[in-house]
Scaffold this motif. Structure first.
Motif, short mmCIF file in Angstrom:
data_model
loop_
_atom_site.label_atom_id
_atom_site.label_comp_id
_atom_site.label_asym_id
_atom_site.label_seq_id
_atom_site.Cartn_x
_atom_site.Cartn_y
_atom_site.Cartn_z
N GLU A 193 6.10 135.88 22.89
CA GLU A 193 4.30 135.20 22.82
C GLU A 193 4.45 134.90 24.45
N TRP A 194 5.21 134.31 25.68
CA TRP A 194 4.26 133.90 26.47
C TRP A 194 4.47 135.09 27.54
N LEU A 195 4.64 136.11 27.46
CA LEU A 195 4.21 137.50 28.39
C LEU A 195 3.39 137.57 27.69
N ILE A 196 2.29 138.06 26.46
CA ILE A 196 1.03 138.12 25.93
C ILE A 196 0.36 137.63 26.22
N GLN A 197 0.42 135.84 26.62
CA GLN A 197 0.15 135.19 27.02
C GLN A 197 -0.42 135.01 29.73
N ALA A 198 0.86 135.59 29.60
CA ALA A 198 0.68 135.65 31.27
C ALA A 198 -0.54 137.21 31.22
N LEU A 199 -0.19 137.86 30.34
CA LEU A 199 -0.95 138.63 30.52
C LEU A 199 -2.23 138.85 30.08
N GLU A 200 -2.85 137.80 28.99
CA GLU A 200 -4.21 137.29 28.80
C GLU A 200 -4.98 136.31 29.72
N GLN A 201 -3.91 135.70 30.90
CA GLN A 201 -4.27 135.00 31.90
C GLN A 201 -4.34 135.73 33.22
N ALA A 202 -3.88 136.54 33.34
CA ALA A 202 -4.21 137.71 35.12
C ALA A 202 -4.99 138.03 34.47
N CYS A 203 -5.97 138.63 32.68
CA CYS A 203 -6.97 138.81 33.11
C CYS A 203 -8.35 137.94 32.87
N ARG A 204 -7.55 136.78 32.07
CA ARG A 204 -8.85 136.14 33.11
C ARG A 204 -9.73 135.74 34.03
N GLN A 205 -8.40 135.42 34.51
CA GLN A 205 -8.16 135.92 36.45
C GLN A 205 -9.26 136.55 36.83
N GLU A 206 -9.13 137.72 36.46
CA GLU A 206 -9.63 138.93 36.92
C GLU A 206 -10.42 139.40 36.21
N GLY A 207 -11.71 138.29 35.11
CA GLY A 207 -12.66 138.65 35.46
C GLY A 207 -12.49 139.99 33.99
N GLN A 208 -11.06 140.34 32.82
CA GLN A 208 -11.26 140.92 32.26
C GLN A 208 -11.11 139.95 30.59
N PRO A 209 -12.25 140.74 29.81
CA PRO A 209 -12.42 140.58 28.91
C PRO A 209 -11.11 141.54 28.25
N THR A 210 -10.45 140.51 27.28
CA THR A 210 -8.93 141.75 26.45
C THR A 210 -9.08 141.18 25.20
N ARG A 211 -8.31 142.19 24.24
CA ARG A 211 -7.99 141.44 23.21
C ARG A 211 -6.44 142.07 22.56
N ARG A 212 -6.04 141.31 21.50
CA ARG A 212 -4.43 141.63 21.03
C ARG A 212 -4.58 143.38 20.45
N LEU A 213 -3.81 143.98 20.24
CA LEU A 213 -3.39 144.75 19.44
C LEU A 213 -2.23 145.61 19.21
N PHE A 214 -1.69 146.62 18.21
CA PHE A 214 -0.59 146.57 17.87
C PHE A 214 -0.52 148.03 18.69
N SER A 215 0.74 148.52 19.34
CA SER A 215 0.88 149.55 19.71
C SER A 215 1.77 150.25 18.20
N GLY A 216 1.09 151.81 17.93
CA GLY A 216 0.85 152.74 16.95
C GLY A 216 2.07 153.65 17.69
N ALA A 217 2.13 153.73 19.02
CA ALA A 217 3.23 154.41 19.69
C ALA A 217 4.58 153.86 19.75
N GLY A 218 5.66 154.66 20.16
CA GLY A 218 7.24 153.98 20.53
C GLY A 218 7.30 153.54 22.12
N HIS A 219 7.89 153.03 22.68
CA HIS A 219 7.66 152.76 24.12
C HIS A 219 9.12 152.44 24.15
N ASP A 220 8.98 152.68 25.97
CA ASP A 220 10.88 151.99 26.35
C ASP A 220 10.98 150.64 25.96
N GLY A 221 9.98 150.18 25.50
CA GLY A 221 10.13 148.50 25.00
C GLY A 221 10.97 148.30 24.07
N LEU A 222 10.91 149.50 23.18
CA LEU A 222 11.90 149.59 21.72
C LEU A 222 13.54 149.29 22.17
#
Length: 401
Positions: A322-351
């Motif tokens: 959650e803290w990284l989700i919020q950090a990315l959302e904050q960075a988006c807001r600071q750059e004037g980028q609207p965003t939304r939360r969504l789930f990844s249906g693909a696998g990534h190295d984060g797994l």
């Protein structure tokens, strides 16, 4: 965009990008990535499993570091942005900060993982599992279709597999892991958004199914007396597709199929195919597995065929921190980028990285949601927006929450 075009040239001939793990194309790409890392103020090093790791001076001095990155390898005839975007973008963000006389507020590493797609060898996430300390050393003896072991392929790449234990990271020296990736889906484009923040990664499992019948002369064996493995396997493919459409909260594919003996006038005696299942909900994935495999077994029995199955890969879905989700959302807001939360249906190295540290992920819109295809595409404007968000994230990052 020019850098991504340049990286895409390191490919086998043919449509799109084909750059398999520990291949000659992978080996030839490494000097280019190393030059990008040096431009970003990082010191590159090839580790024991073919990851190219770039470390800033603070990371080299032992400070806990934020790891950013993605994978170098591609699927066969894939696109130029899947994976490589997440290598190029943080390096460009670091280079831009450096040119402006600014430094990230934490130690940083960028990792270009050697393997994520799992195309050449019968396993995946080798690079990220090695960092997380969950890689079984036995995979080094695994072979590709030509009988080349991973150990041999890595030696040709220039990696020293005897130093495998050194790749594993101390969790106390890692702040978190952040990956930028194309969405590989249509949600952001449909909603008119350049960027999205990922909440979780899907669970994935892969099976190999073998169907055995009896080879015989195609001209002299009556139809009713045949035990045709390919006809049985074809019925299984159709049944699996039908069940996947009906079950819900589950997707899957039969992506590979091989036939033996493969002669024009011989009844097929054996067919092997892959079955991949994905779902964010483990209980639904497991229930779907049971129903599909039972249905395939019934088809084999009805047709007088033998069927064996083997689970050769399984990764549970994981949640982003959650803290990284919020950090990315904050960075988006600071750059004037609207965003939304969504789930990844693909696998990534984060797994795999989830076993080491907290993970976060930023999605970039891709045209028509298309991925694993030569026509995969993003825009320069969206790429700039993502780069500026990563720059802002690095400005804001001062340590763990």
């Amino acid at each position: 965009m020019e850098r991504l075009d340049e990286a895409a040239a390191y490919s086998l001939p043919g449509p799109g990008v084909t750059r398999l793990y520990a291949s000659e194309e992978h080996r030839r790409l490494l000097p280019l990535l190393s030059s990008w890392m040096r431009c970003a103020g990082l010191e590159p090093e090839l580790d024991a499993v073919g990851n190219l790791v770039g470390r800033c001076p603070r990371a080299l001095a032992g400070e806990p570091a934020l790891i950013l990155g993605s994978h170098q390898d591609s699927v066969i005839e894939g696109g130029k942005y899947d994976g490589m975007l997440g290598v190029a973008m943080p390096l460009l963000a670091l280079e831009a900060l450096r040119e402006e006389g600014r430094e990230p507020n934490c130690a940083v590493e960028v990792v270009a993982f050697g393997d994520e797609e799992g195309v050449r060898f019968p396993f995946t996430l080798v690079g990220s599992r090695a960092l997380a300390g969950t890689l079984d050393p036995k995979v080094l003896g695994g072979e590709d279709e030509e009988g080349v072991t991973l150990r041999e392929a890595l030696a040709r790449l220039g990696a020293d597999t005897s130093r495998l234990a050194e790749v594993t990271r101390d969790p106390e020296r890692v702040l978190g892991y952040v990956e930028v990736h194309i969405e590989q889906g249509p949600v952001l484009e449909n909603e008119g958004l350049a960027l999205g923040v990922v909440t979780a990664l899907t669970g994935i499992e892969r099976h190999r199914v073998r169907v055995s019948g009896k080879a015989d002369h195609a001209g002299t064996t009556p139809m009713e007396d045949r035990r045709d493995a390919l006809v049985g396997a074809s019925a299984m493919v159709l049944e699996a597709d039908s069940l996947l459409r009906r079950l819900g909260s589950l997707v899957g594919v039969i992506g590979q199929l091989s036939v033996r003996p493969g002669a024009v006038n011989v009844i097929p005696s054996e067919v092997e195919f892959t079955l991949e299942l994905r779902s964010p909900e483990p209980e639904k994935r497991l229930a779907g597995r049971r129903e599909i495999l039972a249905a395939l077994a019934d088809i084999a029995k009805e047709r007088g065929l033998e069927m064996t199955t083997g689970l050769n890969y399984e990764a549970e879905g994981v949640a982003c921190a959650e803290w990284l989700i919020q950090a990315l959302e904050q960075a988006c807001r600071q750059e004037g980028q609207p965003t939304r939360r969504l789930f990844s249906g693909a696998g990534h190295d984060g797994l795999a990285m989830h076993d080491l540290t907290d993970i976060g992920m930023l999605f970039l819109r891709c045209r028509d949601g298309l991925s694993h295809h030569p026509d995969e595409a993003i825009t320069a404007d969206d790429a700039e927006a993502g780069t500026r968000v990563i720059m802002r994230l690095l400005d804001n990052m001062a340590g763990t929450p």
